[in-house]
Design a protein around this motif. Sequence first.
Motif, PDB file in Angstrom:
ATOM      1  N   LEU A   3       0.828  -1.198   0.000  1.00  0.00           N
ATOM      2  CA  LEU A   3       0.000   0.000   0.000  1.00  0.00           C
ATOM      3  C   LEU A   3       0.865   1.251   0.000  1.00  0.00           C
ATOM      4  N   PRO A   4       0.372   2.331  -0.580  1.00  0.00           N
ATOM      5  CA  PRO A   4       1.115   3.593  -0.505  1.00  0.00           C
ATOM      6  C   PRO A   4       1.110   4.119   0.929  1.00  0.00           C
ATOM      7  N   THR A   5       2.010   5.015   1.210  1.00  0.00           N
ATOM      8  CA  THR A   5       2.050   5.600   2.556  1.00  0.00           C
ATOM      9  C   THR A   5       1.088   6.776   2.688  1.00  0.00           C
ATOM     10  N   ASP A   6       0.815   7.457   1.580  1.00  0.00           N
ATOM     11  CA  ASP A   6      -0.052   8.634   1.616  1.00  0.00           C
ATOM     12  C   ASP A   6      -1.198   8.492   0.623  1.00  0.00           C
ATOM     13  N   MET A   7      -2.230   9.266   0.842  1.00  0.00           N
ATOM     14  CA  MET A   7      -3.401   9.260  -0.040  1.00  0.00           C
ATOM     15  C   MET A   7      -4.004  10.659  -0.069  1.00  0.00           C
ATOM     16  N   LEU A  21     -14.678  22.518   0.838  1.00  0.00           N
ATOM     17  CA  LEU A  21     -14.209  21.144   0.625  1.00  0.00           C
ATOM     18  C   LEU A  21     -12.979  21.171  -0.281  1.00  0.00           C
ATOM     19  N   LYS A  22     -11.840  20.709   0.249  1.00  0.00           N
ATOM     20  CA  LYS A  22     -10.586  20.776  -0.489  1.00  0.00           C
ATOM     21  C   LYS A  22      -9.807  19.464  -0.366  1.00  0.00           C
ATOM     22  N   PRO A  23      -9.066  19.082  -1.429  1.00  0.00           N
ATOM     23  CA  PRO A  23      -8.219  17.887  -1.339  1.00  0.00           C
ATOM     24  C   PRO A  23      -7.063  18.105  -0.368  1.00  0.00           C
ATOM     25  N   ARG A  24      -6.647  17.019   0.293  1.00  0.00           N
ATOM     26  CA  ARG A  24      -5.525  17.085   1.222  1.00  0.00           C
ATOM     27  C   ARG A  24      -4.786  15.756   1.201  1.00  0.00           C
ATOM     28  N   GLN A  25      -3.482  15.808   1.322  1.00  0.00           N
ATOM     29  CA  GLN A  25      -2.653  14.606   1.428  1.00  0.00           C
ATOM     30  C   GLN A  25      -2.497  14.228   2.898  1.00  0.00           C
ATOM     31  N   VAL A  26      -2.811  12.959   3.203  1.00  0.00           N
ATOM     32  CA  VAL A  26      -2.688  12.451   4.575  1.00  0.00           C
ATOM     33  C   VAL A  26      -2.166  11.022   4.508  1.00  0.00           C
ATOM     34  N   PRO A  27      -1.673  10.469   5.610  1.00  0.00           N
ATOM     35  CA  PRO A  27      -1.245   9.066   5.608  1.00  0.00           C
ATOM     36  C   PRO A  27      -2.424   8.125   5.382  1.00  0.00           C
ATOM     37  N   VAL A  28      -2.157   7.023   4.704  1.00  0.00           N
ATOM     38  CA  VAL A  28      -3.169   5.975   4.549  1.00  0.00           C
ATOM     39  C   VAL A  28      -3.464   5.380   5.924  1.00  0.00           C
ATOM     40  N   TYR A 100     -14.782  10.197   1.588  1.00  0.00           N
ATOM     41  CA  TYR A 100     -14.320  10.942   0.411  1.00  0.00           C
ATOM     42  C   TYR A 100     -12.791  10.819   0.356  1.00  0.00           C
ATOM     43  N   ALA A 101     -12.301   9.646   0.079  1.00  0.00           N
ATOM     44  CA  ALA A 101     -10.861   9.395   0.174  1.00  0.00           C
ATOM     45  C   ALA A 101     -10.489   8.204  -0.680  1.00  0.00           C
ATOM     46  N   GLN A 102      -9.186   8.068  -0.931  1.00  0.00           N
ATOM     47  CA  GLN A 102      -8.715   6.922  -1.700  1.00  0.00           C
ATOM     48  C   GLN A 102      -8.728   5.629  -0.891  1.00  0.00           C
ATOM     49  N   TYR A 103      -8.608   5.758   0.420  1.00  0.00           N
ATOM     50  CA  TYR A 103      -8.670   4.597   1.305  1.00  0.00           C
ATOM     51  C   TYR A 103      -9.493   4.981   2.536  1.00  0.00           C
ATOM     52  N   CYS A 104     -10.212   3.999   3.074  1.00  0.00           N
ATOM     53  CA  CYS A 104     -11.052   4.273   4.240  1.00  0.00           C
ATOM     54  C   CYS A 104     -11.115   3.017   5.112  1.00  0.00           C
ATOM     55  N   ALA A 105     -10.857   3.171   6.400  1.00  0.00           N
ATOM     56  CA  ALA A 105     -10.975   2.064   7.352  1.00  0.00           C
ATOM     57  C   ALA A 105     -12.372   2.078   7.962  1.00  0.00           C
ATOM     58  N   VAL A 106     -13.036   0.923   7.953  1.00  0.00           N
ATOM     59  CA  VAL A 106     -14.397   0.825   8.478  1.00  0.00           C
ATOM     60  C   VAL A 106     -14.534  -0.449   9.303  1.00  0.00           C
ATOM     61  N   PRO A 107     -15.433  -0.479  10.268  1.00  0.00           N
ATOM     62  CA  PRO A 107     -15.708  -1.730  10.979  1.00  0.00           C
ATOM     63  C   PRO A 107     -16.195  -2.799  10.005  1.00  0.00           C
ATOM     64  N   ALA A 108     -15.631  -3.978  10.102  1.00  0.00           N
ATOM     65  CA  ALA A 108     -16.034  -5.058   9.199  1.00  0.00           C
ATOM     66  C   ALA A 108     -17.516  -5.361   9.324  1.00  0.00           C
ATOM     67  N   SER A 109     -18.072  -5.148  10.504  1.00  0.00           N
ATOM     68  CA  SER A 109     -19.489  -5.439  10.735  1.00  0.00           C
ATOM     69  C   SER A 109     -20.415  -4.470  10.010  1.00  0.00           C
ATOM     70  N   GLN A 110     -19.869  -3.359   9.504  1.00  0.00           N
ATOM     71  CA  GLN A 110     -20.665  -2.379   8.777  1.00  0.00           C
ATOM     72  C   GLN A 110     -20.479  -2.498   7.267  1.00  0.00           C
ATOM     73  N   ALA A 111     -19.790  -3.549   6.842  1.00  0.00           N
ATOM     74  CA  ALA A 111     -19.571  -3.797   5.416  1.00  0.00           C
ATOM     75  C   ALA A 111     -20.456  -4.946   4.955  1.00  0.00           C
ATOM     76  N   LEU A 112     -20.766  -4.943   3.666  1.00  0.00           N
ATOM     77  CA  LEU A 112     -21.551  -5.996   3.040  1.00  0.00           C
ATOM     78  C   LEU A 112     -20.964  -6.273   1.666  1.00  0.00           C
ATOM     79  N   PRO A 113     -21.081  -7.505   1.167  1.00  0.00           N
ATOM     80  CA  PRO A 113     -20.577  -7.780  -0.174  1.00  0.00           C
ATOM     81  C   PRO A 113     -21.311  -6.943  -1.215  1.00  0.00           C
ATOM     82  N   VAL A 114     -20.613  -6.510  -2.243  1.00  0.00           N
ATOM     83  CA  VAL A 114     -21.283  -5.807  -3.336  1.00  0.00           C
ATOM     84  C   VAL A 114     -22.281  -6.772  -3.972  1.00  0.00           C
TER      85      VAL A 114
END
Length: 328
Positions: A3-7, A21-28, A100-114
């Motif tokens: 994975l990249p270090t930044d996004m 609302l503006k783009p910003r570089q932050v760590p993944v 609104y990001a290239q990567y996002c961490a979420v609780p697995a329990s709040q995810a569902l298969p597409v």
Amino acid sequence: MTLPTDMTLIEITTPGGPEVLKPRQVPVPSPADGEILIRVHAAGVNRPDALQRAGKYPMKPGMSPYPGLEVAGEVVALGKGVSEYALGDKVCALTNGGGYAQYCAVPASQALPVPEGLEWVQAAAIPETFFTVWANLFGIGGAHKGQRVLIHGGTSGIGTTALMLCREFGIQAFATAGSEDKCAVIRSLGAEAINYREQDFADVIGDQGVDVLLDIMGGSYLNNNLKALAMDGRLVMLGYLGGATANDVDLRTILAKRAIVTGSLLRARTRDEKAAIAAQLREHVWPVLSAGRCLPMIDQVFDYTEAEQAHARMEGGEHIGKIVLRVL
């Protein structure tokens, strides 16, 4: 996966209009225990995002300060204890912010298969809206086959989702909108349309009333909402576009109809409560979506760096269905 270090993500630089609302570089981000990291392909735009941007939706401690309540993408990292997903799985998820990001961490329990056959933009338009409608219309509201319901804002993301699910589950639906074009969309979804600029919705509903009323308007509609309820009817409030306070409420109507006036905020629910909603959706709604029914209506797609334009579109009130940001 490497994975990249930044996004790049979209931040709210200061409370205000869409231009903040503006783009910003932050760590993944790294997924915490029980979380998955999603490489985001698309993210939904929702009314609470605009309230957060305007400084009117304070975040709970521990939640992301960045906007974005729903995403769709691929699982690229697993937090400790996650066993229900594997790297490369395609998921859509209700986030705790930061979508609104290239990567996002979420609780697995709040995810569902597409759901089968859906592409990223459609999948990203599902979680926040379907979680909200299921929890409020069918959960708190108790709507079921054979009942009558009224949905305010019938062509919003919430409205179109509610109307499609009512049609799917045998519920007679009415919905309000402010133009003939929007009323035509409501009718195409199997509901009776009420043009609130030309008709009094309580008069159209009549003495029979509705068993459940899903409201986004709040104070300015409260008395008329109560008038439209049937005996033992439930008014479930999701928002207050028409004011957060109500004056001169006729309490006699509540008493006479044994009415229940309630409401909820999805973001304020606990992780366990959101997990329970996800499980109910997987059982009752995911087979419907996988069969190609009740798919979200997409109004317009913007690049995620165009979040300003997406919010302006939503706040202009002309959209029908969901606005989505394409990320990767």
